[in-house]
Design a protein around this motif. Structure first.
Motif: not given
Length: 199
Positions: A97-107
């Motif tokens: 969730p921490l990374v997903a919530a960041g809404g950043l670049d293509d994972l």
């Protein structure tokens, strides 16, 4: 404690395996993880015997791909580890969730590398080893074409009683000193930080 000045950092595929074993030790979280947590699903993490993880890390180091981290030395003494790889190598990050919530670049963008873990041996902590490791991790990623380096540190100003076990991501201040900027703040005590190497 004085800051150590005689520190060098080397990609882990250029050092003896015994030095890696010394840093990870025989007890505590590092000895039970060997930096496999972010590469496994919950089922794999729960089902696999912990003694397999050291063998898995060794195989990853010996693979014909960029080394999965760097090791710090004080003289000839191995004193610390930092995990850094292309972000897609860490499958668990996609589900965090921490990374997903960041809404950043293509994972799945392999030009984005991630720093996920620090291990500093007891007796060498709070003496600049983590800073040297981070600098070495950035140079390792840069040498292998990283465009962005990302990390997920703990803000100890918001969580002043964070234990050393909680700080394996590194403290936010460490990354800010190295030029990383906060790209997202999904939780009050956790940040997603990035260092852009190229545009």
């Amino acid at each position: 404690m004085p800051v150590l000045s005689d520190l060098t950092v080397r990609p882990v595929d250029t050092v003896p395996w015994e030095d890696v074993r010394i840093v990870f030790g025989i007890r505590g979280d590092p000895a039970g993880c060997w930096c496999q947590f972010f590469k496994l699903s919950n089922a794999e993490w729960n089902d696999r015997p912990r003694e397999e993880f050291s063998r898995t890390l060794r195989e990853q180091i010996e693979a014909p791909t960029p080394a999965p981290g760097v090791l710090a030395y004080l003289g000839d003494e191995p004193v610390g580890w930092c995990a850094v790889e292309p972000r897609p190598n860490y499958s668990r990050l996609k589900r965090m969730p921490l990374v997903a919530a960041g809404g950043l670049d293509d994972l799945d963008d392999a030009s984005v590398w991630a720093v996920t873990c620090f291990v500093v041996r007891v007796g060498f902590r709070k003496r600049g080893v983590s800073g040297a490791l981070l600098e070495g991790a950035v140079e390792h990623a840069r040498a292998h074409g990283a465009r962005i380096i990302e990390a997920y540190p703990v803000d100890v100003a918001e969580r002043p009683k964070a234990s050393s076990a909680d700080l394996y991501h590194g403290p936010l201040s460490l990354f800010e000193r190295a030029g990383f900027t906060v790209a997202a703040r999904p939780k009050s005590d956790r940040a997603v930080v990035q260092l852009r190497l190229t545009e």
